[in-house]
Design a protein around this motif. Structure first.
Motif, PDB file in Angstrom:
ATOM      1  N   GLU A 281       0.833  -1.209   0.000  1.00  0.00           N
ATOM      2  CA  GLU A 281       0.000   0.000   0.000  1.00  0.00           C
ATOM      3  C   GLU A 281       0.867   1.258   0.000  1.00  0.00           C
ATOM      4  O   GLU A 281       0.580   2.226  -0.712  1.00  0.00           O
ATOM      5  N   ARG A 282       1.917   1.220   0.798  1.00  0.00           N
ATOM      6  CA  ARG A 282       2.831   2.372   0.854  1.00  0.00           C
ATOM      7  C   ARG A 282       3.526   2.575  -0.492  1.00  0.00           C
ATOM      8  O   ARG A 282       3.657   3.707  -0.981  1.00  0.00           O
ATOM      9  N   ALA A 283       3.968   1.479  -1.090  1.00  0.00           N
ATOM     10  CA  ALA A 283       4.700   1.574  -2.360  1.00  0.00           C
ATOM     11  C   ALA A 283       3.831   2.161  -3.465  1.00  0.00           C
ATOM     12  O   ALA A 283       4.319   2.887  -4.340  1.00  0.00           O
ATOM     13  N   LEU A 284       2.541   1.865  -3.432  1.00  0.00           N
ATOM     14  CA  LEU A 284       1.628   2.366  -4.453  1.00  0.00           C
ATOM     15  C   LEU A 284       1.125   3.779  -4.163  1.00  0.00           C
ATOM     16  O   LEU A 284       0.465   4.389  -5.012  1.00  0.00           O
ATOM     17  N   GLN A 297      13.024  -0.649  -8.624  1.00  0.00           N
ATOM     18  CA  GLN A 297      13.382  -2.064  -8.595  1.00  0.00           C
ATOM     19  C   GLN A 297      13.773  -2.538  -7.204  1.00  0.00           C
ATOM     20  O   GLN A 297      13.511  -3.689  -6.839  1.00  0.00           O
ATOM     21  N   MET A 298      14.402  -1.680  -6.395  1.00  0.00           N
ATOM     22  CA  MET A 298      14.783  -2.094  -5.054  1.00  0.00           C
ATOM     23  C   MET A 298      13.543  -2.428  -4.219  1.00  0.00           C
ATOM     24  O   MET A 298      13.515  -3.425  -3.498  1.00  0.00           O
ATOM     25  N   VAL A 299      12.514  -1.606  -4.340  1.00  0.00           N
ATOM     26  CA  VAL A 299      11.279  -1.860  -3.601  1.00  0.00           C
ATOM     27  C   VAL A 299      10.577  -3.101  -4.163  1.00  0.00           C
ATOM     28  O   VAL A 299      10.011  -3.907  -3.411  1.00  0.00           O
ATOM     29  N   GLN A 300      10.623  -3.253  -5.472  1.00  0.00           N
ATOM     30  CA  GLN A 300      10.049  -4.452  -6.075  1.00  0.00           C
ATOM     31  C   GLN A 300      10.751  -5.707  -5.563  1.00  0.00           C
ATOM     32  O   GLN A 300      10.111  -6.744  -5.332  1.00  0.00           O
ATOM     33  N   ASP A 301      12.062  -5.621  -5.367  1.00  0.00           N
ATOM     34  CA  ASP A 301      12.804  -6.749  -4.807  1.00  0.00           C
ATOM     35  C   ASP A 301      12.328  -7.057  -3.391  1.00  0.00           C
ATOM     36  O   ASP A 301      12.150  -8.224  -3.022  1.00  0.00           O
ATOM     37  N   PHE A 302      12.130  -6.010  -2.575  1.00  0.00           N
ATOM     38  CA  PHE A 302      11.617  -6.198  -1.214  1.00  0.00           C
ATOM     39  C   PHE A 302      10.289  -6.956  -1.245  1.00  0.00           C
ATOM     40  O   PHE A 302      10.073  -7.904  -0.480  1.00  0.00           O
ATOM     41  N   ILE A 303       9.398  -6.521  -2.134  1.00  0.00           N
ATOM     42  CA  ILE A 303       8.063  -7.115  -2.199  1.00  0.00           C
ATOM     43  C   ILE A 303       8.138  -8.569  -2.662  1.00  0.00           C
ATOM     44  O   ILE A 303       7.502  -9.464  -2.079  1.00  0.00           O
ATOM     45  N   ALA A 304       8.921  -8.824  -3.694  1.00  0.00           N
ATOM     46  CA  ALA A 304       9.034 -10.188  -4.222  1.00  0.00           C
ATOM     47  C   ALA A 304       9.653 -11.131  -3.197  1.00  0.00           C
ATOM     48  O   ALA A 304       9.146 -12.240  -2.970  1.00  0.00           O
ATOM     49  N   GLU A 305      10.765 -10.710  -2.577  1.00  0.00           N
ATOM     50  CA  GLU A 305      11.429 -11.558  -1.582  1.00  0.00           C
ATOM     51  C   GLU A 305      10.494 -11.860  -0.410  1.00  0.00           C
ATOM     52  O   GLU A 305      10.455 -12.983   0.107  1.00  0.00           O
ATOM     53  N   THR A 306       9.736 -10.855   0.020  1.00  0.00           N
ATOM     54  CA  THR A 306       8.839 -11.052   1.155  1.00  0.00           C
ATOM     55  C   THR A 306       7.729 -12.027   0.809  1.00  0.00           C
ATOM     56  O   THR A 306       7.400 -12.919   1.604  1.00  0.00           O
ATOM     57  N   ARG A 307       7.162 -11.879  -0.378  1.00  0.00           N
ATOM     58  CA  ARG A 307       6.083 -12.801  -0.760  1.00  0.00           C
ATOM     59  C   ARG A 307       6.610 -14.232  -0.886  1.00  0.00           C
ATOM     60  O   ARG A 307       5.936 -15.185  -0.470  1.00  0.00           O
ATOM     61  N   ILE A 308       7.802 -14.387  -1.428  1.00  0.00           N
ATOM     62  CA  ILE A 308       8.401 -15.728  -1.538  1.00  0.00           C
ATOM     63  C   ILE A 308       8.658 -16.308  -0.157  1.00  0.00           C
ATOM     64  O   ILE A 308       8.373 -17.483   0.116  1.00  0.00           O
ATOM     65  N   ASP A 309       9.197 -15.490   0.740  1.00  0.00           N
ATOM     66  CA  ASP A 309       9.485 -15.959   2.098  1.00  0.00           C
ATOM     67  C   ASP A 309       8.207 -16.405   2.808  1.00  0.00           C
ATOM     68  O   ASP A 309       8.188 -17.446   3.490  1.00  0.00           O
ATOM     69  N   ILE A 310       7.137 -15.624   2.683  1.00  0.00           N
ATOM     70  CA  ILE A 310       5.881 -15.960   3.355  1.00  0.00           C
ATOM     71  C   ILE A 310       5.315 -17.265   2.805  1.00  0.00           C
ATOM     72  O   ILE A 310       4.875 -18.141   3.562  1.00  0.00           O
ATOM     73  N   ALA A 311       5.324 -17.403   1.480  1.00  0.00           N
ATOM     74  CA  ALA A 311       4.795 -18.624   0.867  1.00  0.00           C
ATOM     75  C   ALA A 311       5.608 -19.850   1.290  1.00  0.00           C
ATOM     76  O   ALA A 311       5.048 -20.914   1.573  1.00  0.00           O
ATOM     77  N   SER A 354       9.374  -3.706   5.390  1.00  0.00           N
ATOM     78  CA  SER A 354       8.212  -2.828   5.415  1.00  0.00           C
ATOM     79  C   SER A 354       8.539  -1.508   6.106  1.00  0.00           C
ATOM     80  O   SER A 354       8.123  -0.433   5.644  1.00  0.00           O
ATOM     81  N   ILE A 355       9.292  -1.563   7.193  1.00  0.00           N
ATOM     82  CA  ILE A 355       9.722  -0.332   7.867  1.00  0.00           C
ATOM     83  C   ILE A 355      10.557   0.517   6.918  1.00  0.00           C
ATOM     84  O   ILE A 355      10.390   1.738   6.832  1.00  0.00           O
ATOM     85  N   GLN A 356      11.447  -0.117   6.174  1.00  0.00           N
ATOM     86  CA  GLN A 356      12.324   0.617   5.268  1.00  0.00           C
ATOM     87  C   GLN A 356      11.524   1.350   4.191  1.00  0.00           C
ATOM     88  O   GLN A 356      11.814   2.507   3.859  1.00  0.00           O
ATOM     89  N   VAL A 357      10.505   0.697   3.673  1.00  0.00           N
ATOM     90  CA  VAL A 357       9.684   1.316   2.636  1.00  0.00           C
ATOM     91  C   VAL A 357       8.852   2.463   3.219  1.00  0.00           C
ATOM     92  O   VAL A 357       8.588   3.465   2.547  1.00  0.00           O
ATOM     93  N   HIS A 358       8.464   2.341   4.481  1.00  0.00           N
ATOM     94  CA  HIS A 358       7.683   3.404   5.117  1.00  0.00           C
ATOM     95  C   HIS A 358       8.553   4.563   5.602  1.00  0.00           C
ATOM     96  O   HIS A 358       8.029   5.632   5.928  1.00  0.00           O
ATOM     97  N   GLY A 359       9.863   4.354   5.689  1.00  0.00           N
ATOM     98  CA  GLY A 359      10.748   5.416   6.139  1.00  0.00           C
ATOM     99  C   GLY A 359      10.483   5.807   7.584  1.00  0.00           C
ATOM    100  O   GLY A 359      10.236   4.949   8.437  1.00  0.00           O
ATOM    101  N   ALA A 360      10.494   7.108   7.866  1.00  0.00           N
ATOM    102  CA  ALA A 360      10.317   7.591   9.230  1.00  0.00           C
ATOM    103  C   ALA A 360       8.973   7.168   9.813  1.00  0.00           C
ATOM    104  O   ALA A 360       8.866   6.897  11.017  1.00  0.00           O
ATOM    105  N   LEU A 361       7.936   7.096   8.978  1.00  0.00           N
ATOM    106  CA  LEU A 361       6.627   6.679   9.456  1.00  0.00           C
ATOM    107  C   LEU A 361       6.672   5.258  10.007  1.00  0.00           C
ATOM    108  O   LEU A 361       6.072   4.960  11.041  1.00  0.00           O
ATOM    109  N   GLY A 362       7.397   4.374   9.332  1.00  0.00           N
ATOM    110  CA  GLY A 362       7.501   2.995   9.797  1.00  0.00           C
ATOM    111  C   GLY A 362       8.228   2.858  11.113  1.00  0.00           C
ATOM    112  O   GLY A 362       7.933   1.978  11.927  1.00  0.00           O
TER     113      GLY A 362
END
Length: 434
Positions: A281-284, A297-311, A354-362
């Motif tokens: 949601e933050r990325a979009l 691409q760095m954020v896309q990597d975060f999202i892909a790695e996280t989804r793979i890890d969860i699955a 997720s914290i990294q993508v949210h920055g200070a807010l996270g």
């Protein structure tokens, strides 16, 4: 061997109801934890607990005759995946630690009187409990080093020792203490569990230990479970408070912790999925340096790695749950240990990204990520340090193999010679030797 994680449509309806109930009624409560007293919190959550009971989803980890639903580990895992989205939810569904594990322990090892006196009120939410095992002077990852002793004196046990990180200790009506009852034999045969009411003379709840999970003990109404330092000074309890037989402590602990680790891991998956949801949601939504974060691409990597890890973690966890339903807790130690180790790594990485993508807010407490991050660090220690589980996995894996003479690479010519002897008359030997 086939793995079947499918559940019947009726149970899927229960899962759908649980998710909607959590989103509508439980998640909003996370925003007001600093504004309510304990009594107000109880008044807010009591109606929610009643709805869960009316739905037939209260204390589902226990058999029906004990007040639960008798769900197998796969169903419980799928349910805990949803509840893991919020740290409040397990208490509202009657399966929060340490009460759920203590109730299960009493169900397994307690006699009828103990069940009536301690387990049934615990399940009804009329009592609260603590689990008292870890000690400050000995390594928590090696419970064979426990020093707290209980000595039989007539019709009583006299307990002396020093514990800390006693889960739920400060708000408990009773503790289940792991103690040494026979120091002359191996700890596996000489340790026992005893019920100790917290109003027993000589029992002192020193404090709730400040830590990353609870930096200010007692601050949050929705976190009544602190981690207490406890001193036992000549604490006398009736002999009938011993659970099971003398020396049953480690057997009971294993039966208590095995299912609990599966439930923890599935809750971690739910929490990680929530972190991924927030990350996407933050990325979009966030625009920086000429484009949305979702286009980088760095954020896309975060999202892909996280989804793979969860699955991956979800499959490991459901397989462990299935294996336990089929073969029992003892035969599933390796599977349970694997999800504990992999699950903690997955959880930490998902929240960190997720914290990294949210920055200070996270990083701020305006989002739940900072609390989730602190909890994630604790997961590598609770229910056994990750390193201990890795050793256990390696040892049991090595038992499946046998030693060979020489180094494996030296066996290649020998194996080739054996193959030539077996198949030589069917092959062109000169070609094979070329």
């Amino acid at each position: 061997m086939a793995w079947d994680f499918e559940t019947e449509p009726e149970f899927q309806e229960q899962l759908d109801w649980t998710r909607a109930f959590l989103d509508e009624h439980i998640l909003p409560l996370e925003t007001i934890d600093l504004e309510v007293t304990d009594e107000q919190w109880k008044s807010l959550t009591a109606p929610l607990k009643q709805q869960v009971k009316d739905r037939g989803l209260w204390a589902c980890h226990l058999d029906p005759e004990l007040g639960g639903q008798g769900f197998g580990q796969v169903k419980l895992g799928l349910m805990h995946e949803i509840l893991g989205r919020s740290s409040i939810a397990p208490a509202i569904f009657g399966n929060n630690a340490p009460d759920s594990g203590n109730a299960e322990l009493l169900a397994i090892g307690g006699n009828e009187e103990q069940k009536k006196r301690w387990m049934e009120p615990l399940l009804a939410g009329e009592l609260r409990s603590g689990f008292s095992m870890t000690e400050p002077e000995t390594a928590g990852s090696d419970p064979t080093l426990l020093e707290t002793k209980a000595v039989r004196d007539g019709d009583t046990w006299v307990i002396n020792g020093h514990k800390w990180f006693t889960s739920g200790g400060s708000g408990a009506d009773f503790l289940i203490a792991m103690v040494v009852t026979n120091p002359d034999v191996h700890p596996y045969q000489g340790s026992s569990m005893i019920v100790v009411p917290t109003d027993t003379p000589g029992l002192e709840i020193v404090r709730d230990v400040p830590n990353m999970h609870h930096p200010y003990p007692g601050q949050f109404a929705r976190h009544p479970m602190g981690h207490s330092e406890v001193i036992y000074r000549d604490v006398r309890v009736p002999a009938e408070n011993l659970i099971g037989n003398p020396g049953d402590g480690f057997v009971l602990a294993q039966k208590r912790l095995g299912p609990g680790r599966i439930h923890h891991a599935m809750r971690w998956i739910g929490q990680s999925q929530r972190a991924l949801d927030m990350m996407c949601e933050r990325a979009l939504s966030r625009y920086a340096h000429g484009s949305l974060l979702a286009e980088k691409q760095m954020v896309q990597d975060f999202i892909a790695e996280t989804r793979i890890d969860i699955a991956s973690a979800r499959l490991l966890c459901l397989h462990a749950a299935w294996h336990m339903d089929k073969h029992g807790s003892s035969a599933s130690r390796t599977e349970i240990a694997m999800i504990k180790v992999y699950g903690t790594k997955m959880l930490y990485n998902a929240i960190d990204r997720s914290i990294q993508v949210h920055g200070a807010l996270g990083y701020s407490a305006d989002m739940p990520l900072e609390e989730m991050y602190r909890n994630a660090r604790a997961s590598r220690l609770v229910d056994g340090a990750d390193e201990v589980h890795k050793v256990s996995i390696a040892r049991r894996t090595l038992k499946e193999y046998s030693a060979v003479d020489g180094f494996p690479t030296e066996h290649i010519p020998t194996r080739r010679a054996a193959a030539l002897e077996r198949f030589g008359d069917l092959l062109d030997i000169e070609v094979m030797n070329s």
